[in-house]
Design an enzyme around this catalytic site. Structure first.
Site, PDB file in Angstrom:
ATOM      1  N   LYS A  63      -2.593  -6.855 -19.746  1.00  0.00           N
ATOM      2  CA  LYS A  63      -2.300  -7.445 -18.432  1.00  0.00           C
ATOM      3  C   LYS A  63      -3.431  -8.377 -18.012  1.00  0.00           C
ATOM      4  O   LYS A  63      -3.192  -9.439 -17.463  1.00  0.00           O
ATOM      5  CB  LYS A  63      -2.109  -6.323 -17.399  1.00  0.00           C
ATOM      6  CG  LYS A  63      -1.742  -6.819 -16.003  1.00  0.00           C
ATOM      7  CD  LYS A  63      -0.317  -7.329 -15.952  1.00  0.00           C
ATOM      8  CE  LYS A  63       0.060  -7.924 -14.614  1.00  0.00           C
ATOM      9  NZ  LYS A  63       1.202  -8.844 -14.701  1.00  0.00           N
TER      10      LYS A  63
ATOM     11  N   ASN B 271       0.932  -0.078   6.283  1.00  0.00           N
ATOM     12  CA  ASN B 271       1.338  -0.976   5.191  1.00  0.00           C
ATOM     13  C   ASN B 271       1.871  -2.243   5.823  1.00  0.00           C
ATOM     14  O   ASN B 271       2.564  -2.179   6.835  1.00  0.00           O
ATOM     15  CB  ASN B 271       2.507  -0.384   4.391  1.00  0.00           C
ATOM     16  CG  ASN B 271       2.082   0.734   3.490  1.00  0.00           C
ATOM     17  OD1 ASN B 271       0.920   1.069   3.419  1.00  0.00           O
ATOM     18  ND2 ASN B 271       3.060   1.310   2.809  1.00  0.00           N
ATOM     19  N   GLY B 272       1.629  -3.384   5.189  1.00  0.00           N
ATOM     20  CA  GLY B 272       2.193  -4.642   5.679  1.00  0.00           C
ATOM     21  C   GLY B 272       1.101  -5.564   6.188  1.00  0.00           C
ATOM     22  O   GLY B 272      -0.082  -5.395   5.864  1.00  0.00           O
TER      23      GLY B 272
ATOM     24  N   CYS C 108       0.885  -1.155   0.000  1.00  0.00           N
ATOM     25  CA  CYS C 108       0.000   0.000   0.000  1.00  0.00           C
ATOM     26  C   CYS C 108       0.926   1.210   0.000  1.00  0.00           C
ATOM     27  O   CYS C 108       2.138   1.064  -0.044  1.00  0.00           O
ATOM     28  CB  CYS C 108      -0.872   0.030   1.246  1.00  0.00           C
ATOM     29  SG  CYS C 108      -1.872  -1.442   1.468  1.00  0.00           S
TER      30      CYS C 108
ATOM     31  N   GLU D 286       7.016 -13.312 -24.977  1.00  0.00           N
ATOM     32  CA  GLU D 286       6.236 -12.132 -24.603  1.00  0.00           C
ATOM     33  C   GLU D 286       7.000 -10.832 -24.721  1.00  0.00           C
ATOM     34  O   GLU D 286       6.484  -9.853 -25.246  1.00  0.00           O
ATOM     35  CB  GLU D 286       5.787 -12.240 -23.139  1.00  0.00           C
ATOM     36  CG  GLU D 286       4.613 -13.120 -22.890  1.00  0.00           C
ATOM     37  CD  GLU D 286       4.148 -12.991 -21.443  1.00  0.00           C
ATOM     38  OE1 GLU D 286       4.919 -13.363 -20.544  1.00  0.00           O
ATOM     39  OE2 GLU D 286       3.023 -12.522 -21.224  1.00  0.00           O
TER      40      GLU D 286
ATOM     41  N   ARG E  41       1.253   1.519  -6.102  1.00  0.00           N
ATOM     42  CA  ARG E  41       1.393   0.615  -4.952  1.00  0.00           C
ATOM     43  C   ARG E  41       0.048   0.079  -4.471  1.00  0.00           C
ATOM     44  O   ARG E  41      -0.002  -0.883  -3.714  1.00  0.00           O
ATOM     45  CB  ARG E  41       2.027   1.359  -3.765  1.00  0.00           C
ATOM     46  CG  ARG E  41       3.330   2.018  -4.020  1.00  0.00           C
ATOM     47  CD  ARG E  41       4.466   1.354  -3.388  1.00  0.00           C
ATOM     48  NE  ARG E  41       4.208   0.709  -2.127  1.00  0.00           N
ATOM     49  CZ  ARG E  41       5.095  -0.028  -1.514  1.00  0.00           C
ATOM     50  NH1 ARG E  41       6.268  -0.208  -2.057  1.00  0.00           N
ATOM     51  NH2 ARG E  41       4.830  -0.599  -0.365  1.00  0.00           N
TER      52      ARG E  41
ATOM     53  N   HIS F  81      10.526 -37.309 -30.535  1.00  0.00           N
ATOM     54  CA  HIS F  81       9.325 -37.744 -31.238  1.00  0.00           C
ATOM     55  C   HIS F  81       8.895 -36.736 -32.302  1.00  0.00           C
ATOM     56  O   HIS F  81       7.732 -36.746 -32.718  1.00  0.00           O
ATOM     57  CB  HIS F  81       8.197 -38.002 -30.234  1.00  0.00           C
ATOM     58  CG  HIS F  81       8.527 -39.095 -29.261  1.00  0.00           C
ATOM     59  ND1 HIS F  81       8.546 -40.421 -29.615  1.00  0.00           N
ATOM     60  CD2 HIS F  81       8.930 -39.058 -27.969  1.00  0.00           C
ATOM     61  CE1 HIS F  81       8.906 -41.164 -28.569  1.00  0.00           C
ATOM     62  NE2 HIS F  81       9.152 -40.347 -27.561  1.00  0.00           N
TER      63      HIS F  81
ATOM     64  N   TRP G 296      -3.961  -1.464  -1.144  1.00  0.00           N
ATOM     65  CA  TRP G 296      -4.007  -2.680  -1.962  1.00  0.00           C
ATOM     66  C   TRP G 296      -4.447  -3.765  -0.990  1.00  0.00           C
ATOM     67  O   TRP G 296      -3.688  -4.186  -0.121  1.00  0.00           O
ATOM     68  CB  TRP G 296      -2.617  -2.970  -2.541  1.00  0.00           C
ATOM     69  CG  TRP G 296      -2.536  -4.289  -3.257  1.00  0.00           C
ATOM     70  CD1 TRP G 296      -2.063  -5.460  -2.762  1.00  0.00           C
ATOM     71  CD2 TRP G 296      -2.932  -4.569  -4.589  1.00  0.00           C
ATOM     72  NE1 TRP G 296      -2.152  -6.444  -3.704  1.00  0.00           N
ATOM     73  CE2 TRP G 296      -2.678  -5.930  -4.838  1.00  0.00           C
ATOM     74  CE3 TRP G 296      -3.489  -3.791  -5.617  1.00  0.00           C
ATOM     75  CZ2 TRP G 296      -2.946  -6.539  -6.059  1.00  0.00           C
ATOM     76  CZ3 TRP G 296      -3.753  -4.399  -6.840  1.00  0.00           C
ATOM     77  CH2 TRP G 296      -3.481  -5.744  -7.045  1.00  0.00           C
TER      78      TRP G 296
ATOM     79  N   GLU H 119       7.439 -21.843 -19.031  1.00  0.00           N
ATOM     80  CA  GLU H 119       7.372 -20.457 -18.554  1.00  0.00           C
ATOM     81  C   GLU H 119       8.535 -19.634 -19.118  1.00  0.00           C
ATOM     82  O   GLU H 119       8.360 -18.479 -19.494  1.00  0.00           O
ATOM     83  CB  GLU H 119       7.358 -20.429 -17.020  1.00  0.00           C
ATOM     84  CG  GLU H 119       7.351 -19.051 -16.376  1.00  0.00           C
ATOM     85  CD  GLU H 119       6.102 -18.217 -16.690  1.00  0.00           C
ATOM     86  OE1 GLU H 119       5.118 -18.735 -17.254  1.00  0.00           O
ATOM     87  OE2 GLU H 119       6.134 -17.014 -16.372  1.00  0.00           O
TER      88      GLU H 119
ATOM     89  N   LYS I 208       8.083 -16.305 -21.434  1.00  0.00           N
ATOM     90  CA  LYS I 208       8.662 -14.995 -21.102  1.00  0.00           C
ATOM     91  C   LYS I 208       9.445 -14.467 -22.296  1.00  0.00           C
ATOM     92  O   LYS I 208       9.352 -13.292 -22.636  1.00  0.00           O
ATOM     93  CB  LYS I 208       9.594 -15.085 -19.880  1.00  0.00           C
ATOM     94  CG  LYS I 208       8.900 -15.256 -18.554  1.00  0.00           C
ATOM     95  CD  LYS I 208       8.287 -13.992 -17.986  1.00  0.00           C
ATOM     96  CE  LYS I 208       6.826 -13.894 -18.200  1.00  0.00           C
ATOM     97  NZ  LYS I 208       5.901 -14.665 -17.504  1.00  0.00           N
TER      98      LYS I 208
HETATM   99  O1  M6R Z   1      -4.526 -12.871 -14.446  1.00  0.00           O
HETATM  100  P1  M6R Z   1      -4.245 -14.279 -14.870  1.00  0.00           P
HETATM  101  O2  M6R Z   1      -3.237 -14.962 -14.035  1.00  0.00           O
HETATM  102  O3  M6R Z   1      -5.500 -15.096 -14.991  1.00  0.00           O
HETATM  103  O4  M6R Z   1      -3.638 -14.153 -16.323  1.00  0.00           O
HETATM  104  C1  M6R Z   1      -3.330 -15.293 -17.060  1.00  0.00           C
HETATM  105  C2  M6R Z   1      -2.487 -14.945 -18.264  1.00  0.00           C
HETATM  106  O5  M6R Z   1      -3.154 -14.036 -19.079  1.00  0.00           O
HETATM  107  C3  M6R Z   1      -1.125 -14.379 -17.850  1.00  0.00           C
HETATM  108  O6  M6R Z   1      -0.417 -15.265 -17.040  1.00  0.00           O
HETATM  109  C4  M6R Z   1      -0.284 -14.063 -19.091  1.00  0.00           C
HETATM  110  O7  M6R Z   1       0.094 -15.241 -19.723  1.00  0.00           O
HETATM  111  C5  M6R Z   1       0.906 -13.215 -18.676  1.00  0.00           C
HETATM  112  N1  M6R Z   1       1.125 -12.179 -19.638  1.00  0.00           N
HETATM  113  C6  M6R Z   1       2.130 -14.014 -18.496  1.00  0.00           C
HETATM  114  O8  M6R Z   1       3.281 -13.260 -18.364  1.00  0.00           O
END
Ligand code: M6R
Length: 640
Positions: free
Chosen positions: A635, A117-118, A2, A519, A27, A535, A91, A512, A516
Site C-alpha cells: 500500500k 466523527n465527521g 473515525c 494491479e 476506520r 505511431h 483518523w 489509471e 487498475k
Molecule cells: O501513497 P501514494 O499516493 O504516494 O502512492 C503512490 C502509488 O504507490 C499508488 O498510487 C499505487 O500506484 C497504487 N497501488 C495505485 O492503485
C-alpha cells in the site's frame, strides 16, 4: 472517518469499549481514547459521580496500548465501578495526531466528555466566539467546540436535550456525536447528521456505535439514528427524540452479518466498499472549501491568493494513481488558470535536474504522504527554493512536515491496496486548487468560475449514479471472459491483451484504468493517448485484443471516434465508455459502458474512472484474485 463506541449498564464497560474500538481500527488508528463515569469509591448513598478520560497516540497500536494501560484487572474481573463510557479511534482531519487532539474532548470544567466523527465546518467562527466568552481550548480539533458549546448551552438549564437541540441549530457539517455528562453518570446522549450512528440494547446494557462491528459481540438488535435525531441511551432503555421534539421508542432491526462482513459494511471486500464511498470522499474533500458565491477558500491550507498570484510555473510530482490525478490536473490548471504545468513521475523528477525557483510551485500528490520517491523529490524541490504544496490523505504524514502548505483530501483510511476513493479525492482537491489559482490570478470571470464550481458540486451525485450501474459492468466482464478470441490468440483472460485509449482528460483516465486492471487482475494492459497509437502500438492490434476507449465528450471527442475506427478495422473488440444517450459513440462500440453525462468535460475523469475501477474489479473477481491484497504490491512504498 473515525470510530465511536459507547456502553452503559455493564460491569464490563472498559472491556466492551476497548474490544469495540479494536474492531473499528480500520476506520482510524492515529490515536484512541475513552471517557468513563464512575461513582466515588464506596458507592454509598449520595456519593458523587466522577468523569475521567484516558487517551493514547501511538499510531496503529493505539487501542492495544490503551488497553494495556487500563490494566487487566479493571478490564477483566467484572468488579469495576464504571457506569458508562464512550470511546473513539481517530483518523485525523483537523489537527495532527497527538494526545491533545485525541478524543474524548472535555469542556472547561471536565464535566462533559464528547467524541465526534465527521467535520464541523463552521468550527473556526464558533471557536473564536467561545474563546471571547472565556472558554479554554486544549486541542487543534474542530471537535472540541462541541464540548464547549454544550457547556455553554447547558450551564443554565442542565438539561442535555435542550443543549443538544441548540447544538444542532449551530453546527454546520457532518457529525456523529456521543456525550457523557458527569451529573448524569449512567446516560449516554448521542446525535447525528450524515455520519452514521447506531444504538442497541441487550440484557440491561445500552450500546452506541458508529459502525456495527463495534457492538456486534454484544447485540444484534440495532437502531440507526436518522439525521438530527437525538438518542438517550440508558442501561435498560433507549429514547429517541425526533427533530420535532417527539419522543419515541426505537424500532430495532436484526443484524445477520458475521463480524468480518460487518467490518466491510456488508461489502465482499474493502475495495468494493471503498469504491462505494467515493461520492462521500469527494463531497468531504470539497466541504467547507467553497463559498456560496463560488470562491475557493484555501487560506487555512496556507494557500492564500497573494501567495499564489506570484506563481508562474507548476510541477506536479507523484507516483502511480496519484500521478494520474496529477495528469488530470494539468489539463484543468492550464485551461482555467493559464499557468504552465509539468507532471513528473517522482523518481524521475528528483534526478533530472529540473529548473526551479521561488516562483515555482511544486505540488506533491500522495495518498499516504510517505512514498519515498515523492518525499525525496519534494525535499529536493524545497532545497532549490520552490514553494512546496502537499496533497495527501494522511494528516501529519512525513511529507506534511517538509512543505510550505498542505491540502488534505478527506477520503478516510483506504485499506484496499489499489487506490480508488483517495484517487478521486485527489482529483477533487486538484480541481479546487486549479480554480483557486485561476481566481487568485483573476483569469476567470466570476460567473465562469461559479459555473465550474456548481458543476463540481454535482459530481458526488453523478458518481453515486455511476456506481449504481455496476451490474451492467459485471455482466459485460462476464461476456468478455466467455468470448472466443479467434485464432490469433489462445482463449482465456490470462493471455488477453488490453489497450486503454483516451484523449485530453480521457488520457490519464486510460492510464489509471490500465493500472487498475494490471494491479488487481494481473492482465496485460496498456494505457495510451489514442492519437499516438498509429505511431507504433497499432501493430499490436488484432482480433482478440480488447480496446477500452474513453469516449465521453471532451474537446477531442470526434478525433477519438476516428481512433476507435482504426482499432475496429484491425479486429479489436471495442468497449466504449460513453455518456448516457450519446448514440454516436454507442454506435461505434462492440460493448458499451454507459456513464452519466457530466456537465463540464474537464470533470469527466472523476466519473469515467469509476467505470474502469469496476471493470478491473469484476475482471479480478472472475480471475479469482484477492482484490484487497494483490500480489507483489504494498500500500505504501517506502523504498526507492
Ligand atoms: O501513497 P501514494 O499516493 O504516494 O502512492 C503512490 C502509488 O504507490 C499508488 O498510487 C499505487 O500506484 C497504487 N497501488 C495505485 O492503485
Amino acid at each position: 472517518m473515525c470510530g465511536i463506541v459507547g456502553v452503559t449498564g455493564s460491569k464490563r464497560v472498559l472491556a466492551i469499549l476497548t474490544s469495540g474500538m479494536a474492531r473499528l481500527e480500520y476506520r482510524g488508528y492515529d490515536s484512541a481514547g475513552i471517557a468513563c463515569t464512575e461513582i466515588e469509591s464506596g458507592g454509598h448513598q449520595g456519593a458523587a459521580s466522577l468523569l475521567w478520560r484516558k487517551r493514547t497516540c501511538v499510531g496503529t497500536n493505539s487501542v492495544a496500548r490503551l488497553t494495556a494501560e487500563l490494566g487487566d484487572k479493571e478490564l477483566g474481573d467484572g468488579n469495576c465501578c464504571q457506569l458508562a463510557g464512550i470511546g473513539h479511534v481517530r483518523w485525523a482531519t483537523h489537527g495532527r495526531p497527538d494526545i491533545d487532539n485525541a478524543h474524548p474532548h472535555f469542556d472547561c470544567n471536565s464535566e462533559i466528555a464528547v467524541v465526534h466523527n465527521g467535520i464541523v465546518e463552521n468550527y473556526e467562527s464558533i471557536k473564536s466566539q467561545l474563546v471571547d466568552e472565556g472558554h479554554k481550548f486544549t486541542s487543534e480539533t474542530d471537535s472540541e467546540v462541541i464540548a464547549h458549546l454544550l457547556e455553554s448551552f447547558s450551564s443554565s438549564t442542565k438539561e442535555p436535550i435542550k443543549a443538544l437541540k441548540a447544538l444542532l441549530d449551530v453546527l454546520e457539517g457532518t457529525f456523529a456525536i456521543a456525550v457523557l455528562f458527569k451529573h448524569l453518570p449512567s446516560d449516554i446522549y448521542v446525535v447525528r447528521r450524515v455520519s452514521p450512528l447506531i444504538v442497541g440494547l441487550h440484557n440491561g446494557i445500552g450500546l452506541v456505535a458508529s459502525d456495527i462491528p463495534a457492538i456486534l459481540g454484544e447485540t444484534r438488535q440495532v437502531y440507526s439514528l436518522s439525521d438530527n435525531e437525538i438518542a438517550i441511551v440508558r442501561p435498560d432503555s433507549i429514547s429517541i427524540v425526533g427533530e420535532d421534539g417527539e419522543v419515541s421508542d426505537p424500532i430495532f432491526r436484526d443484524i445477520q452479518w458475521s463480524l468480518e462482513e460487518a467490518e466491510k459494511g456488508g461489502f465482499d471486500d474493502f475495495m468494493s466498499k471503498e469504491i462505494a464511498e467515493q461520492p462521500a470522499s469527494v463531497a468531504d474533500t470539497l466541504r467547507g472549501r467553497i463559498t456560496e458565491d463560488g470562491t475557493i477558500l484555501l487560506d487555512q491550507e496556507n494557500l492564500s491568493k497573494d501567495q499564489l498570484r506570484e506563481i508562474d510555473k507548476i510541477f506536479i510530482v507523484a507516483c502511480g494513481s496519484s500521478f494520474h490525478a496529477g495528469l488530470v490536473a494539468k489539463y484543468a490548471i492550464e485551461h482555467w488558470a493559464r499557468v504552465p504545468v509539468e507532471v513528473d513521475i517522482s523518481s524521475e523528477f528528483r534526478y533530472r535536474d529540473p529548473i526551479l525557483n521561488s516562483r515555482t510551485l511544486v505540488v506533491g500528490v500522495s495518498q499516504s504522504g510517505e512514498t519515498i520517491d515523492t518525499f525525496q523529490a519534494l525535499k529536493e524541490a524545497r532545497l532549490q527554493g520552490a514553494k512546496v504544496l502537499v496533497i495527501t490523505n494522511v494528516v501529519d504524514s512525513s511529507m506534511t512536515r517538509e512543505c510550505d502548505a498542505v491540502l488534505y483530501t478527506r477520503a478516510g483510511p483506504e485499506l484496499g491496496v489499489a487506490a480508488t476513493k483517495t484517487h478521486v479525492a485527489q482529483m477533487a482537491a486538484l480541481y479546487l486548487l486549479a480554480i483557486h489559482i485561476a481566481q487568485s490570478k483573476n483569469v476567470l470571470y466570476p460567473e465562469e468560475s461559479l459555473e465550474i464550481v456548481n458543476h463540481l458540486r454535482q459530481v458526488p451525485d453523478l458518481m453515486a449514479k455511476t456506481i449504481s450501474l455496476q451490474s451492467n459492468i459485471a455482466d459485460l466482464v462476464h461476456r468478455l471472459s466467455n468470448q472466443t478470441t479467434g485464432d490469433a490468440q489462445p482463449t482465456g483472460n490470462r493471455c488477453r491483451r488490453f489497450f486503454y485509449l483516451g484523449r485530453n482528460v480521457g488520457y490519464p483516465v486510460a492510464l489509471e484504468g490500465a493500472l487498475k486492471l494490471k494491479e488487481i487482475s494481473y492482465l496485460a494492459a496498456e494505457g495510451y493517448p489514442a492519437g499516438e497509437l498509429k505511431h507504433g502500438p497499432i501493430a499490436l492490434i488484432e482480433p482478440g485484443v480488447i480496446v477500452v476507449a474513453i469516449a465521453t465528450r471532451n474537446r477531442l471527442w470526434s478525433k477519438m471516434l476516428a481512433n476507435i475506427e482504426e482499432v475496429k478495422a484491425r479486429g479489436a473488440t471495442v468497449v466504449i465508455v460513453a455518456g448516457e444517450g450519446d448514440e454516436e459513440s454507442i454506435a461505434k462500440a462492440d460493448e458499451v459502458i454507459l456513464v452519466p453525462r457530466v456537465p463540464h468535460p474537464l470533470l469527466a475523469p472523476m466519473i469515467d474512472v469509476i467505470a474502469l475501477q469496476l471493470f478491473a474489479y469484476h475482471f479480478a473477481l472472475v480471475m479469482g484474485n484477492d482484490v484487497d491484497r494483490p500480489r507483489n504490491l504494498a500500500k505504501t512504498v517506502t523504498v526507492e
